[in-house]
Scaffold this motif. Structure first.
Motif, PDB file in Angstrom:
ATOM      1  N   GLN A   1       0.834  -1.208   0.000  1.00  0.00           N
ATOM      2  CA  GLN A   1       0.000   0.000   0.000  1.00  0.00           C
ATOM      3  C   GLN A   1       0.868   1.257   0.000  1.00  0.00           C
ATOM      4  OE1 GLN A   1      -3.545   0.086   2.744  1.00  0.00           O
ATOM      5  NE2 GLN A   1      -2.578  -1.776   3.532  1.00  0.00           N
ATOM      6  N   VAL A   2       1.892   1.260   0.857  1.00  0.00           N
ATOM      7  CA  VAL A   2       2.749   2.434   0.979  1.00  0.00           C
ATOM      8  C   VAL A   2       3.519   2.671  -0.321  1.00  0.00           C
ATOM      9  CG1 VAL A   2       4.660   3.484   2.270  1.00  0.00           C
ATOM     10  CG2 VAL A   2       2.925   2.142   3.473  1.00  0.00           C
ATOM     11  N   GLU A   3       3.956   1.605  -0.963  1.00  0.00           N
ATOM     12  CA  GLU A   3       4.664   1.755  -2.234  1.00  0.00           C
ATOM     13  C   GLU A   3       3.774   2.399  -3.292  1.00  0.00           C
ATOM     14  OE1 GLU A   3       6.003  -2.177  -3.131  1.00  0.00           O
ATOM     15  OE2 GLU A   3       7.862  -1.974  -1.967  1.00  0.00           O
ATOM     16  N   ARG A   4       2.503   2.002  -3.334  1.00  0.00           N
ATOM     17  CA  ARG A   4       1.583   2.594  -4.325  1.00  0.00           C
ATOM     18  C   ARG A   4       1.399   4.090  -4.056  1.00  0.00           C
ATOM     19  NH1 ARG A   4      -1.237  -2.335  -3.525  1.00  0.00           N
ATOM     20  NH2 ARG A   4      -2.677  -1.358  -2.050  1.00  0.00           N
ATOM     21  N   ILE A   5       1.251   4.438  -2.793  1.00  0.00           N
ATOM     22  CA  ILE A   5       1.063   5.848  -2.446  1.00  0.00           C
ATOM     23  C   ILE A   5       2.319   6.648  -2.756  1.00  0.00           C
ATOM     24  CG2 ILE A   5       0.743   7.436  -0.504  1.00  0.00           C
ATOM     25  CD1 ILE A   5      -1.108   5.271   0.730  1.00  0.00           C
ATOM     26  N   TYR A   6       3.472   6.080  -2.412  1.00  0.00           N
ATOM     27  CA  TYR A   6       4.724   6.796  -2.674  1.00  0.00           C
ATOM     28  C   TYR A   6       4.924   7.005  -4.174  1.00  0.00           C
ATOM     29  CZ  TYR A   6       9.586   8.108  -2.966  1.00  0.00           C
ATOM     30  OH  TYR A   6      10.744   8.786  -3.260  1.00  0.00           O
ATOM     31  N   ASP A   7       4.638   5.986  -4.972  1.00  0.00           N
ATOM     32  CA  ASP A   7       4.789   6.116  -6.426  1.00  0.00           C
ATOM     33  C   ASP A   7       3.905   7.247  -6.957  1.00  0.00           C
ATOM     34  OD1 ASP A   7       6.604   4.065  -6.486  1.00  0.00           O
ATOM     35  OD2 ASP A   7       5.191   2.548  -7.207  1.00  0.00           O
TER      36      ASP A   7
END
Length: 205
Positions: free
Chosen positions: A186-192
């Motif tokens: 989830q955090v990776e998607r938001i960061y991207d």
């Protein structure tokens, strides 16, 4: 441009884990709790101001801030807490602004602020990431992982903004009820998404 992000979450929501993941992905993390310790470290003007306001009993024998003593003082006295915040918060904001100014153009700058919903500053950020967990799960984590009593855990949660109040300021919500791998995804998607926003601006300030 620099994309400014507010990160928050209730106690035992997993906000610190999310903050660490964001830093690992390349975000510049400005940790309000760490800065709050830094600005009242031994020998700082901030510590001198706290002593002037509350007296020498807030110091340890080594001349450092006695955090448990201060916590007992302000947790039971809202007026005392506001007096402390009036000293510490401006210093934290100033130091955070310095760290943000030093970030490279096009960076994702994450301000890790536990009490963002309470402070009314959500509107100053380009995005607000809220780490969310049900209250019962927060209580269970404090009891099982930290050894707190249920009464202490519930009291600390009650002293913070409600879950609904935090969700109301969110532009992105991280659901921390599953696995660490799921949390990171989830955090990776938001960061991207946030990094793309910074890149789309062409790196302009």
């Amino acid at each position: 441009m620099t994309v400014r992000v507010g990160l928050t979450g209730g106690i035992a929501s997993g906000k610190s884990t999310v903050s660490s993941i964001l830093a690992d992905l390349g975000a510049v993390v400005v940790d309000a709790d760490a800065l709050a310790r830094e600005v009242v470290a031994r020998g700082t003007p901030g510590l001198a101001a706290v002593v002037a306001e509350f007296g020498p009993d807030v110091l340890t024998s080594g001349g450092e801030l006695d955090r448990p003593a201060v916590a007992r003082l302000v947790f039971a006295d809202p007026a005392a807490r506001r007096r402390l915040e009036a000293i510490v918060h401006p210093l934290v904001h100033e130091r955070g602004a310095q760290l943000e100014a030093a970030a490279p153009a096009g960076a994702v700058v994450v301000h890790d602020i536990p009490l963002l919903a309470e402070g009314g500053r959500a509107g100053s950020f380009d995005a607000v990431v809220v780490v969310d967990a049900p209250v019962e799960l927060q209580v269970a984590r404090m009891v099982e992982d930290r050894g707190w009593s249920r009464a202490d855990a519930e009291s600390r949660i009650a002293a913070q903004a409600s879950r609904e109040d935090r969700l109301a300021i969110a532009t992105h919500v991280v659901d921390n009820t599953g696995t660490l791998a799921g949390l990171r995804a989830q955090v990776e998607r938001i960061y991207d998404e946030l990094a793309a926003l910074a890149a789309d601006s062409g790196g302009a300030p």
